[in-house]
Design an enzyme around this catalytic site. Sequence first.
Site, PDB file in Angstrom:
ATOM      1  N   ASP A 244      14.621  -7.025 -19.812  1.00 54.24           N
ATOM      2  CA  ASP A 244      13.772  -7.693 -18.754  1.00 54.24           C
ATOM      3  C   ASP A 244      15.005  -9.363 -18.622  1.00 54.24           C
ATOM      4  O   ASP A 244      14.539  -9.605 -19.783  1.00 54.24           O
ATOM      5  CB  ASP A 244      12.727  -8.416 -19.216  1.00 54.24           C
ATOM      6  CG  ASP A 244      11.797  -6.799 -19.317  1.00 54.24           C
ATOM      7  OD1 ASP A 244      12.107  -5.733 -18.315  1.00 54.24           O
ATOM      8  OD2 ASP A 244      11.031  -6.987 -20.290  1.00 54.24           O
ATOM      9  N   LEU A 245      14.993  -9.635 -17.810  1.00 49.68           N
ATOM     10  CA  LEU A 245      16.108 -10.944 -17.668  1.00 49.68           C
ATOM     11  C   LEU A 245      15.023 -12.155 -17.731  1.00 49.68           C
ATOM     12  O   LEU A 245      14.597 -12.425 -17.716  1.00 49.68           O
ATOM     13  CB  LEU A 245      16.391 -10.786 -16.613  1.00 49.68           C
ATOM     14  CG  LEU A 245      17.492 -12.321 -15.759  1.00 49.68           C
ATOM     15  CD1 LEU A 245      18.552 -12.378 -16.571  1.00 49.68           C
ATOM     16  CD2 LEU A 245      18.031 -12.892 -14.586  1.00 49.68           C
ATOM     17  N   ASP A 246      15.728 -12.579 -18.595  1.00 53.24           N
ATOM     18  CA  ASP A 246      14.906 -13.998 -19.300  1.00 53.24           C
ATOM     19  C   ASP A 246      14.184 -14.129 -19.884  1.00 53.24           C
ATOM     20  O   ASP A 246      13.193 -14.953 -19.599  1.00 53.24           O
ATOM     21  CB  ASP A 246      15.358 -15.408 -17.874  1.00 53.24           C
ATOM     22  CG  ASP A 246      17.154 -15.180 -17.937  1.00 53.24           C
ATOM     23  OD1 ASP A 246      17.504 -15.609 -18.855  1.00 53.24           O
ATOM     24  OD2 ASP A 246      17.703 -15.987 -16.735  1.00 53.24           O
ATOM     25  N   GLU A 247      13.894 -13.200 -20.156  1.00 56.29           N
ATOM     26  CA  GLU A 247      12.000 -11.960 -20.858  1.00 56.29           C
ATOM     27  C   GLU A 247      11.959 -12.264 -22.585  1.00 56.29           C
ATOM     28  O   GLU A 247      10.690 -12.098 -22.438  1.00 56.29           O
ATOM     29  CB  GLU A 247      11.525 -11.532 -19.723  1.00 56.29           C
ATOM     30  CG  GLU A 247      11.361 -11.914 -18.376  1.00 56.29           C
ATOM     31  CD  GLU A 247      10.264 -12.476 -18.229  1.00 56.29           C
ATOM     32  OE1 GLU A 247       9.783 -12.307 -18.727  1.00 56.29           O
ATOM     33  OE2 GLU A 247       9.837 -13.247 -16.891  1.00 56.29           O
TER      34      GLU A 247
END
Length: 302
Positions: A244-247
């Site tokens: 999950d991008l930048d999560e």
Amino acid sequence: MTVPQASPASAAKRSKGADDQASLIVQGVDATGIVAAVTLLLSKHGANIVSLDQYSDNPQGGAFFQRTVFGLDGLQAALPALRADLDEGLAKRYGLTCTLRDLSVPQRMAIFASKSDHCLLDLLWRHRRGQLPVRIPMVFSNHPDVAEEVRSFGIPFFHVPSMGADKSAAEAEHLRLLRGNVDFVVLARYMQILSGDFIEQAGVPIINIHHSFLPAFIGAGPYAKAKERGVKLVGATAHYVTQDLDEGPIIEQDVVRVNHADTAADLTRRGADVERAVLSRAVLWHAEDRVIRHGNHTIVFA
């Protein structure tokens, strides 16, 4: 129980000041007697505890975390017996996960970068100064711009172009070079999105530095966007990379104050300063086994 073994290559270069010291990370469900069991087991083997940090999110059966650093003469020879006792006395008895690592064997860190070199060069400088207890076997970039500066530190540089939507060829080359040669990866302002397949196949922790507190001002030109919004703080976030991008779980964050008189260039400069500081702290804490991942957050014994 997990007890990482040093490769022959990494064992050849040992960290100064960490001879015969190890870190023991323990995590699981909290219960009466865990701390006593850890200290008693280490004492039985003649170990001297240098530091011990612990945290429980609920003493009544919540999640328990502990980091212990201890010294033990002849550590390498003692590891098999110590590992067996940890497995029997902690893993089986309390259902805990234990990670034991010889601190004299530095973790191997690969760095990915693009054209922005401030985070990359800061890590290389700190490493050369002995401030980061790691080995850096390789640096990757999708641009050749930083090649000579990286090589001036005596570190191999690999230019792996990554153009267009299909990154599969570049990621295959990265994986070929990484496999078996690194313990974790740092994205030092690497301006490419990693695929879920790459993250899974890399099989090691990946640390990213992101401008600002996530998830604000994503995409290109973040400091120009921040200027347009009249922000009063600029900051940076270091986190583990997930699909999950930048999560991913956050390791460290920091900010500096700005005001209406600061230009976008001022924000960029001051943002670069805080990015360097945040990333270097995150890398140091990870390299010293001070960060424990739990779900989508971290416990950091800094």
